[in-house]
Motif scaffolding. Structure first.
Motif, PDB file in Angstrom:
ATOM      1  N   PRO A 267       0.926  -1.184  -0.081  1.00 13.41           N
ATOM      2  CA  PRO A 267       0.036   0.101   0.047  1.00 13.41           C
ATOM      3  C   PRO A 267       0.986   1.255   0.167  1.00 13.41           C
ATOM      4  CG  PRO A 267       0.001  -0.837   2.282  1.00 13.41           C
ATOM      5  CD  PRO A 267       0.617  -1.877   1.295  1.00 13.41           C
ATOM      6  N   SER A 268       2.073   1.073   0.390  1.00 15.86           N
ATOM      7  CA  SER A 268       2.995   2.497   0.301  1.00 15.86           C
ATOM      8  C   SER A 268       4.342   2.147  -0.027  1.00 15.86           C
ATOM      9  CB  SER A 268       2.718   3.068   1.660  1.00 15.86           C
ATOM     10  OG  SER A 268       3.728   2.161   2.676  1.00 15.86           O
ATOM     11  N   GLU A 269       5.155   3.107  -0.082  1.00 18.18           N
ATOM     12  CA  GLU A 269       6.536   2.829  -0.548  1.00 18.18           C
ATOM     13  C   GLU A 269       7.324   2.084   0.562  1.00 18.18           C
ATOM     14  OE1 GLU A 269       9.695   3.775  -3.463  1.00 18.18           O
ATOM     15  OE2 GLU A 269       7.666   3.759  -3.590  1.00 18.18           O
ATOM     16  N   ASN A 270       7.361   2.490   1.781  1.00 20.36           N
ATOM     17  CA  ASN A 270       7.784   1.882   2.812  1.00 20.36           C
ATOM     18  C   ASN A 270       7.592   0.301   3.007  1.00 20.36           C
ATOM     19  OD1 ASN A 270       9.441   4.173   3.779  1.00 20.36           O
ATOM     20  ND2 ASN A 270       7.700   4.987   4.865  1.00 20.36           N
ATOM     21  N   ALA A 271       6.189   0.177   2.736  1.00 20.53           N
ATOM     22  CA  ALA A 271       5.569  -1.211   2.783  1.00 20.53           C
ATOM     23  C   ALA A 271       6.278  -2.246   1.790  1.00 20.53           C
ATOM     24  CB  ALA A 271       3.917  -1.199   2.842  1.00 20.53           C
ATOM     25  N   CYS A 272       6.319  -1.665   0.490  1.00 22.25           N
ATOM     26  CA  CYS A 272       7.247  -2.566  -0.489  1.00 22.25           C
ATOM     27  C   CYS A 272       8.698  -2.656  -0.216  1.00 22.25           C
ATOM     28  CB  CYS A 272       6.945  -1.744  -2.073  1.00 22.25           C
ATOM     29  SG  CYS A 272       5.270  -1.523  -2.437  1.00 22.25           S
ATOM     30  N   PHE A 273       9.268  -1.481   0.397  1.00 19.16           N
ATOM     31  CA  PHE A 273      10.751  -1.441   0.596  1.00 19.16           C
ATOM     32  C   PHE A 273      11.018  -2.751   1.788  1.00 19.16           C
ATOM     33  CE2 PHE A 273      14.810  -0.137   2.521  1.00 19.16           C
ATOM     34  CZ  PHE A 273      15.619  -0.139   1.374  1.00 19.16           C
ATOM     35  N   ASP A 274      10.076  -2.673   2.834  1.00 23.64           N
ATOM     36  CA  ASP A 274      10.197  -3.475   3.826  1.00 23.64           C
ATOM     37  C   ASP A 274       9.963  -5.132   3.708  1.00 23.64           C
ATOM     38  OD1 ASP A 274      10.967  -1.143   5.659  1.00 23.64           O
ATOM     39  OD2 ASP A 274       8.846  -1.122   6.347  1.00 23.64           O
ATOM     40  N   PHE A 275       9.054  -5.146   2.760  1.00 23.16           N
ATOM     41  CA  PHE A 275       8.762  -6.463   2.064  1.00 23.16           C
ATOM     42  C   PHE A 275       9.727  -6.939   1.420  1.00 23.16           C
ATOM     43  CE2 PHE A 275       7.379  -9.187  -1.493  1.00 23.16           C
ATOM     44  CZ  PHE A 275       6.759 -10.087  -0.920  1.00 23.16           C
ATOM     45  N   ILE A 276      10.446  -6.324   0.519  1.00 20.38           N
ATOM     46  CA  ILE A 276      11.393  -6.748  -0.158  1.00 20.38           C
ATOM     47  C   ILE A 276      12.905  -7.181   0.838  1.00 20.38           C
ATOM     48  CG2 ILE A 276      13.470  -6.091  -1.652  1.00 20.38           C
ATOM     49  CD1 ILE A 276      11.573  -4.374  -3.291  1.00 20.38           C
ATOM     50  N   PHE A 277      12.926  -6.423   1.810  1.00 19.91           N
ATOM     51  CA  PHE A 277      14.002  -6.679   2.814  1.00 19.91           C
ATOM     52  C   PHE A 277      13.785  -7.773   3.596  1.00 19.91           C
ATOM     53  CE2 PHE A 277      15.809  -6.585   7.134  1.00 19.91           C
ATOM     54  CZ  PHE A 277      17.048  -6.277   7.055  1.00 19.91           C
ATOM     55  N   ARG A 278      12.437  -8.133   3.926  1.00 21.98           N
ATOM     56  CA  ARG A 278      12.186  -9.183   5.003  1.00 21.98           C
ATOM     57  C   ARG A 278      12.192 -10.362   3.968  1.00 21.98           C
ATOM     58  NH1 ARG A 278       7.821  -6.103   6.379  1.00 21.98           N
ATOM     59  NH2 ARG A 278       6.406  -7.275   5.242  1.00 21.98           N
ATOM     60  N   ARG A 279      11.830 -10.603   2.845  1.00 24.51           N
ATOM     61  CA  ARG A 279      11.951 -11.551   1.962  1.00 24.51           C
ATOM     62  C   ARG A 279      13.124 -12.331   1.582  1.00 24.51           C
ATOM     63  NH1 ARG A 279       8.048 -14.335  -0.878  1.00 24.51           N
ATOM     64  NH2 ARG A 279       8.640 -15.405  -2.774  1.00 24.51           N
ATOM     65  N   TYR A 280      14.255 -11.205   1.417  1.00 25.26           N
ATOM     66  CA  TYR A 280      15.602 -11.799   0.956  1.00 25.26           C
ATOM     67  C   TYR A 280      16.598 -11.470   1.974  1.00 25.26           C
ATOM     68  CZ  TYR A 280      12.966 -11.683  -3.298  1.00 25.26           C
ATOM     69  OH  TYR A 280      12.067 -11.888  -4.150  1.00 25.26           O
ATOM     70  N   HIS A 281      16.253 -10.949   3.305  1.00 24.20           N
ATOM     71  CA  HIS A 281      17.230 -10.723   4.384  1.00 24.20           C
ATOM     72  C   HIS A 281      16.741 -11.083   5.728  1.00 24.20           C
ATOM     73  CE1 HIS A 281      19.938  -8.788   1.390  1.00 24.20           C
ATOM     74  NE2 HIS A 281      18.828  -8.237   0.955  1.00 24.20           N
ATOM     75  N   SER A 282      17.585 -11.631   6.735  1.00 24.62           N
ATOM     76  CA  SER A 282      17.423 -11.760   7.824  1.00 24.62           C
ATOM     77  C   SER A 282      17.418 -10.556   8.627  1.00 24.62           C
ATOM     78  CB  SER A 282      18.177 -13.112   8.503  1.00 24.62           C
ATOM     79  OG  SER A 282      17.917 -12.974  10.173  1.00 24.62           O
ATOM     80  N   PRO A 283      16.407 -10.278   9.620  1.00 19.97           N
ATOM     81  CA  PRO A 283      16.410  -8.931  10.527  1.00 19.97           C
ATOM     82  C   PRO A 283      17.595  -9.164  11.376  1.00 19.97           C
ATOM     83  CG  PRO A 283      14.605 -10.451  11.305  1.00 19.97           C
ATOM     84  CD  PRO A 283      15.246 -11.280   9.859  1.00 19.97           C
ATOM     85  N   HIS A 284      18.375 -10.271  11.736  1.00 18.25           N
ATOM     86  CA  HIS A 284      19.278 -10.361  12.650  1.00 18.25           C
ATOM     87  C   HIS A 284      20.761 -10.659  11.956  1.00 18.25           C
ATOM     88  CE1 HIS A 284      16.053 -10.791  15.667  1.00 18.25           C
ATOM     89  NE2 HIS A 284      15.408 -11.941  14.950  1.00 18.25           N
ATOM     90  N   CYS A 285      21.475  -9.848  12.492  1.00 16.68           N
ATOM     91  CA  CYS A 285      22.901 -10.022  12.063  1.00 16.68           C
ATOM     92  C   CYS A 285      23.634 -11.028  12.535  1.00 16.68           C
ATOM     93  CB  CYS A 285      23.615  -8.461  12.228  1.00 16.68           C
ATOM     94  SG  CYS A 285      25.218  -8.383  11.463  1.00 16.68           S
ATOM     95  N   SER A 286      24.692 -11.676  11.968  1.00 12.57           N
ATOM     96  CA  SER A 286      25.486 -12.619  12.465  1.00 12.57           C
ATOM     97  C   SER A 286      26.339 -12.079  13.593  1.00 12.57           C
ATOM     98  CB  SER A 286      26.404 -13.018  11.311  1.00 12.57           C
ATOM     99  OG  SER A 286      27.336 -11.908  10.948  1.00 12.57           O
ATOM    100  N   CYS A 287      26.404 -10.869  13.942  1.00  9.40           N
ATOM    101  CA  CYS A 287      27.225 -10.214  15.047  1.00  9.40           C
ATOM    102  C   CYS A 287      26.208 -10.296  16.336  1.00  9.40           C
ATOM    103  CB  CYS A 287      27.672  -8.986  14.732  1.00  9.40           C
ATOM    104  SG  CYS A 287      26.488  -7.693  14.743  1.00  9.40           S
ATOM    105  N   GLY A 288      24.896 -10.551  15.951  1.00  9.52           N
ATOM    106  CA  GLY A 288      24.045 -10.655  17.364  1.00  9.52           C
ATOM    107  C   GLY A 288      23.186  -9.522  17.108  1.00  9.52           C
TER     108      GLY A 288
END
Length: 268
Positions: free
Chosen positions: A1-22
């Protein structure tokens, strides 16, 4: 529905929210990037994709992808222009970039495989008609995938290059018409043919109706949707038709397959 929603969807689909450093990745408000809260490592989800540096909002890109994934008979740039209310130049570029991301699998076909040669091109005087057409080879595995490729010409060598590249010789029944170009080329295969010159189109399960129906669909779509396609861009348009055929099972799966293709392949 919005630019931010599309951008966040792309990040969540291809990247983990957690970094390897913790740490945890968080959006940088003023940039199209995510940054780790601990090691400060940054991820730009759009880097290397057709969305990178594009002034077109992601909401319109997602709309165009949805339209393309549902357009079995092709999607004209004029349709994108009208539906998204953008300029024709921008609409053509979006469609061109989406098609440019599509490619065909290199996995060989096997089982019952139909192969045929088609000729696509504009109208001309009778003596010039075939000279102005592009030669296109197609092979389809019944109940499976399809491969289509624009060839240099209709010679036996071109038939060989396409056939040996895309069709396995092991456990394969090759269905063709009576073309003489395959007489020696198809020697390693168990070839079965129907002779159209004798008005023979089906003999038991021997036919090439699947691939011929594909030709019919492509030619009607090009005349009706695109009006004309230049030889320079013909392969990319055919890749679009092959994509729709190979992903014909589900509209939802086809959309996400298209999105994955666009985001996981580097921009050419």
């Amino acid at each position: 529905p919005s630019e931010n929603a599309c951008f966040d969807f792309i990040f969540r689909r291809y990247h983990s929210p957690h970094c390897s450093c913790g740490g945890t990745f968080r959006r940088i408000p003023t940039r199209k990037k995510y940054q780790c809260s601990k090691c400060r490592f940054q991820i730009a989800p759009l880097s290397g994709t057709i969305f990178e540096k594009s002034r077109v909002p992601l909401t319109l890109w997602f709309h165009a992808l949805m339209m393309f994934s549902n357009a079995k008979s092709g999607l004209a740039a004029k349709t994108i222009q009208r539906d998204l209310e953008i300029t024709y130049k921008c609409a053509w570029r979006m469609a061109h970039l989406i098609r440019g991301m599509l490619s065909q699998s290199e996995e060989v076909l096997s089982g019952i495989v139909e192969m045929d040669t088609g000729y696509i091109g504009g109208k001309a005087k009778k003596e010039e008609l075939m000279r102005n057409k592009s030669t296109v080879f197609a092979a389809v595995q019944r109940g499976g995938s399809m491969r289509v490729e624009v060839g240099k010409d209709g010679s036996a060598k071109s038939h060989k290059n396409f056939l040996w590249k895309n069709v396995s010789t092991v456990d394969t029944r090759l269905m063709t018409d009576g073309t003489l170009h395959l007489d020696r080329v198809a020697a390693p295969y168990k070839r079965e043919s129907v002779i159209h010159q004798r008005k023979e189109y089906v003999r038991g399960d021997v036919h090439i109706n699947t691939v011929e129906s594909f030709w019919s669909h492509v030619k009607r779509s090009m005349r009706g949707t695109h009006k004309a396609v230049s030889p320079k861009h013909l392969q990319s348009y055919l890749n679009g038709f092959v994509f729709h055929y190979n992903k014909r099972g589900s509209d939802r799966e086809r959309f996400f397959a298209l999105l994955d293709t666009v985001l996981q392949h580097p921009k050419v």
